[in-house]
Write an enzyme that holds these catalytic residues in place. Structure first.
Site, PDB file in Angstrom:
ATOM      1  N   ASN A  25       0.877  -1.176   0.000  1.00 22.66           N
ATOM      2  CA  ASN A  25       0.000   0.000   0.000  1.00 22.66           C
ATOM      3  C   ASN A  25       0.910   1.220   0.000  1.00 22.66           C
ATOM      4  O   ASN A  25       1.494   1.561   1.029  1.00 22.66           O
ATOM      5  CB  ASN A  25      -0.880  -0.041   1.265  1.00 22.66           C
ATOM      6  CG  ASN A  25      -1.697   1.228   1.431  1.00 22.66           C
ATOM      7  OD1 ASN A  25      -1.773   2.060   0.515  1.00 22.66           O
ATOM      8  ND2 ASN A  25      -2.293   1.396   2.607  1.00 22.66           N
ATOM      9  N   TRP A  26       1.058   1.825  -1.176  1.00 19.86           N
ATOM     10  CA  TRP A  26       2.042   2.918  -1.299  1.00 19.86           C
ATOM     11  C   TRP A  26       1.501   4.258  -0.819  1.00 19.86           C
ATOM     12  O   TRP A  26       2.223   5.259  -0.831  1.00 19.86           O
ATOM     13  CB  TRP A  26       2.534   3.012  -2.757  1.00 19.86           C
ATOM     14  CG  TRP A  26       3.325   1.797  -3.167  1.00 19.86           C
ATOM     15  CD1 TRP A  26       3.660   0.725  -2.357  1.00 19.86           C
ATOM     16  CD2 TRP A  26       3.883   1.513  -4.453  1.00 19.86           C
ATOM     17  NE1 TRP A  26       4.383  -0.195  -3.082  1.00 19.86           N
ATOM     18  CE2 TRP A  26       4.540   0.258  -4.362  1.00 19.86           C
ATOM     19  CE3 TRP A  26       3.907   2.201  -5.669  1.00 19.86           C
ATOM     20  CZ2 TRP A  26       5.206  -0.319  -5.447  1.00 19.86           C
ATOM     21  CZ3 TRP A  26       4.568   1.622  -6.754  1.00 19.86           C
ATOM     22  CH2 TRP A  26       5.213   0.383  -6.639  1.00 19.86           C
ATOM     23  N   LYS A  27       0.239   4.273  -0.449  1.00 16.22           N
ATOM     24  CA  LYS A  27      -0.379   5.492   0.097  1.00 16.22           C
ATOM     25  C   LYS A  27      -0.110   6.690  -0.826  1.00 16.22           C
ATOM     26  O   LYS A  27      -0.055   6.534  -2.039  1.00 16.22           O
ATOM     27  CB  LYS A  27       0.108   5.729   1.530  1.00 16.22           C
ATOM     28  CG  LYS A  27      -0.067   4.476   2.399  1.00 16.22           C
ATOM     29  CD  LYS A  27       0.016   4.731   3.865  1.00 16.22           C
ATOM     30  CE  LYS A  27      -0.171   3.405   4.616  1.00 16.22           C
ATOM     31  NZ  LYS A  27      -0.262   3.548   6.051  1.00 16.22           N
ATOM     32  N   HIS A  74      -9.672   1.379   4.614  1.00 18.16           N
ATOM     33  CA  HIS A  74      -8.420   1.539   5.366  1.00 18.16           C
ATOM     34  C   HIS A  74      -8.677   2.518   6.517  1.00 18.16           C
ATOM     35  O   HIS A  74      -9.472   3.458   6.371  1.00 18.16           O
ATOM     36  CB  HIS A  74      -7.330   2.088   4.428  1.00 18.16           C
ATOM     37  CG  HIS A  74      -5.973   2.088   5.070  1.00 18.16           C
ATOM     38  ND1 HIS A  74      -5.586   3.057   5.959  1.00 18.16           N
ATOM     39  CD2 HIS A  74      -4.941   1.214   4.973  1.00 18.16           C
ATOM     40  CE1 HIS A  74      -4.354   2.781   6.374  1.00 18.16           C
ATOM     41  NE2 HIS A  74      -3.942   1.669   5.788  1.00 18.16           N
ATOM     42  N   GLU A 134      -7.070   4.929   7.584  1.00 19.44           N
ATOM     43  CA  GLU A 134      -6.849   6.341   7.230  1.00 19.44           C
ATOM     44  C   GLU A 134      -8.066   6.907   6.497  1.00 19.44           C
ATOM     45  O   GLU A 134      -8.421   8.075   6.664  1.00 19.44           O
ATOM     46  CB  GLU A 134      -5.564   6.473   6.392  1.00 19.44           C
ATOM     47  CG  GLU A 134      -4.320   6.324   7.268  1.00 19.44           C
ATOM     48  CD  GLU A 134      -3.096   5.754   6.566  1.00 19.44           C
ATOM     49  OE1 GLU A 134      -3.055   5.730   5.325  1.00 19.44           O
ATOM     50  OE2 GLU A 134      -2.174   5.295   7.284  1.00 19.44           O
ATOM     51  N   GLU A 172      -5.866  -4.733  10.496  1.00 16.75           N
ATOM     52  CA  GLU A 172      -4.860  -3.692  10.722  1.00 16.75           C
ATOM     53  C   GLU A 172      -5.187  -2.945  12.002  1.00 16.75           C
ATOM     54  O   GLU A 172      -6.002  -2.011  11.989  1.00 16.75           O
ATOM     55  CB  GLU A 172      -4.859  -2.704   9.551  1.00 16.75           C
ATOM     56  CG  GLU A 172      -4.513  -3.329   8.222  1.00 16.75           C
ATOM     57  CD  GLU A 172      -3.843  -2.327   7.286  1.00 16.75           C
ATOM     58  OE1 GLU A 172      -2.731  -2.624   6.828  1.00 16.75           O
ATOM     59  OE2 GLU A 172      -4.396  -1.249   7.048  1.00 16.75           O
ATOM     60  N   GLY A 190       1.968   2.387  10.757  1.00 13.78           N
ATOM     61  CA  GLY A 190       2.952   3.461  10.609  1.00 13.78           C
ATOM     62  C   GLY A 190       3.602   3.894  11.913  1.00 13.78           C
ATOM     63  O   GLY A 190       4.233   4.945  11.987  1.00 13.78           O
ATOM     64  N   SER A 199       2.994  -2.028  10.502  1.00 12.41           N
ATOM     65  CA  SER A 199       4.425  -2.079  10.789  1.00 12.41           C
ATOM     66  C   SER A 199       5.054  -3.455  10.532  1.00 12.41           C
ATOM     67  O   SER A 199       5.907  -3.907  11.303  1.00 12.41           O
ATOM     68  CB  SER A 199       4.705  -1.610  12.220  1.00 12.41           C
ATOM     69  OG  SER A 199       4.294  -0.263  12.377  1.00 12.41           O
ATOM     70  N   GLY A 213       2.674  -1.153   4.341  1.00  6.88           N
ATOM     71  CA  GLY A 213       2.759   0.271   4.037  1.00  6.88           C
ATOM     72  C   GLY A 213       4.207   0.687   3.836  1.00  6.88           C
ATOM     73  O   GLY A 213       4.820   0.445   2.786  1.00  6.88           O
ATOM     74  N   GLY A 214       4.782   1.308   4.856  1.00 11.85           N
ATOM     75  CA  GLY A 214       6.129   1.884   4.773  1.00 11.85           C
ATOM     76  C   GLY A 214       7.163   0.975   4.134  1.00 11.85           C
ATOM     77  O   GLY A 214       7.901   1.394   3.230  1.00 11.85           O
TER      78      GLY A 214
HETATM   79  P1  PGA Z   1       2.543   0.335   7.704  1.00 16.21           P
HETATM   80  O1  PGA Z   1       1.117   0.555   6.993  1.00 16.21           O
HETATM   81  O2  PGA Z   1       3.089  -0.965   7.177  1.00 16.21           O
HETATM   82  O3  PGA Z   1       3.362   1.514   7.293  1.00 16.21           O
HETATM   83  O4  PGA Z   1       2.284   0.286   9.168  1.00 16.21           O
HETATM   84  C1  PGA Z   1       0.217  -0.492   6.765  1.00 16.21           C
HETATM   85  C2  PGA Z   1      -1.040   0.043   6.127  1.00 16.21           C
HETATM   86  O5  PGA Z   1      -1.428   1.172   6.434  1.00 16.21           O
HETATM   87  O6  PGA Z   1      -1.670  -0.641   5.300  1.00 16.21           O
END
Ligand code: PGA
Length: 256
Positions: free
Chosen positions: A9-11, A96, A98, A168, A174, A213, A234-235
């Protein structure tokens, strides 16, 4: 046996140029197919077109990070599932945290989007998870049950093979704080139980990813848990080397 599913997930990271570079590193320079693992990447909307071309020769699948539920209309700034389908999107991340917290998406909205994605033959990755406060007050299972029931309200048993769930925990996204493998396994097993109530035995074939994470250092142990079928990353998915290590960890975990 369920395959593992690893999705990046490159956001809101990556210009078209940066997307091209990352996909080149993953699909061309590396490009390996790992046993037991399916891999997807979800770049920002603006890079989907280029990403589709770059991924053409590879086994990596393309996904998007969101969509609207209507096929078209006066919805300024929105993208429809038809548009994603045209760009070759195989997955779409929906609900998600967010989107839920920063953009006010309710379970009902998520449910409409899930239906629309399925109708366009795009596999939704439906995200659920509790906040730190909810975990501290022992509400995790109640929150997960509520989110699953409402977010999947528009689905029927025949949809089950095309639905992926991502657990999640909001406090892990994050933050560098990961759920312990046992903590995550317990949530995943609860989620599978809820899916069984809705979909019966089809729940045993459904993919439940963990997100929050995930790093090369913790991936293998997480993915070795019986109900953890991969990760939404994500990251760490923005770094080709780290993402590849995570995919390889999923492959090793799938051989156990
Ligand atoms: P993260 O994000 O790996 O940076 O914690 C995961 C996500 O939001 O899908």
């Amino acid at each position: 046996m369920r395959n593992k599913l690893i999705v990046g997930n490159w956001k809101m990271y990556g210009t078209v140029k940066e997307t091209r570079k990352l996909i080149f590193q993953l699909a061309v320079q590396w490009g390996k197919r790992c046993d037991g693992v399916e891999v997807g990447v979800c770049p920002p909307f603006t890079s989907l077109f280029v990403a589709r071309d770059e991924l053409k020769e590879s086994h990596l699948r393309l996904g998007a990070q969101n969509c609207h539920h209507e096929p078209k209309g006066a919805f300024t700034g929105e993208i429809s599932p038809e548009m994603l389908s045209e760009l070759g999107c195989y997955y779409v991340i929906l609900g998600h945290s967010e989107r839920r917290t920063l953009f006010g998406e309710s379970d009902e909205v998520v449910s409409q989007k899930v239906r629309a994605a399925l109708d366009w033959k795009i596999e939704p990755i439906v995200c659920v998870g509790e906040t730190a406060a909810q975990r501290e007050s022992d509400e995790t299972e109640a929150v997960l049950a509520r989110q699953l029931e409402a977010s999947l309200a528009s689905t029927m048993p025949e949809d089950a093979p095309h639905i992926n769930i991502a657990y999640e925990p909001v406090w892990a996204i994050g933050t560098g704080k990961t759920a312990t493998p046992l903590m995550a396994q317990s949530a995943h097993s609860f989620i599978r139980g809820q899916l069984r109530k809705k979909f019966g035995n089809l729940a045993d074939g459904m993919t439940i990813q963990y997100g929050g994470s995930v790093k090369p250092q913790n991936a293998f142990e997480l993915f070795s848990q019986p109900d953890i079928d991969g990760g939404l990353i994500g990251g760490a998915s923005l770094d080709a080397e780290a993402f590849i290590d995570i995919i390889e960890a999923a492959s090793s975990a799938s051989q156990r």
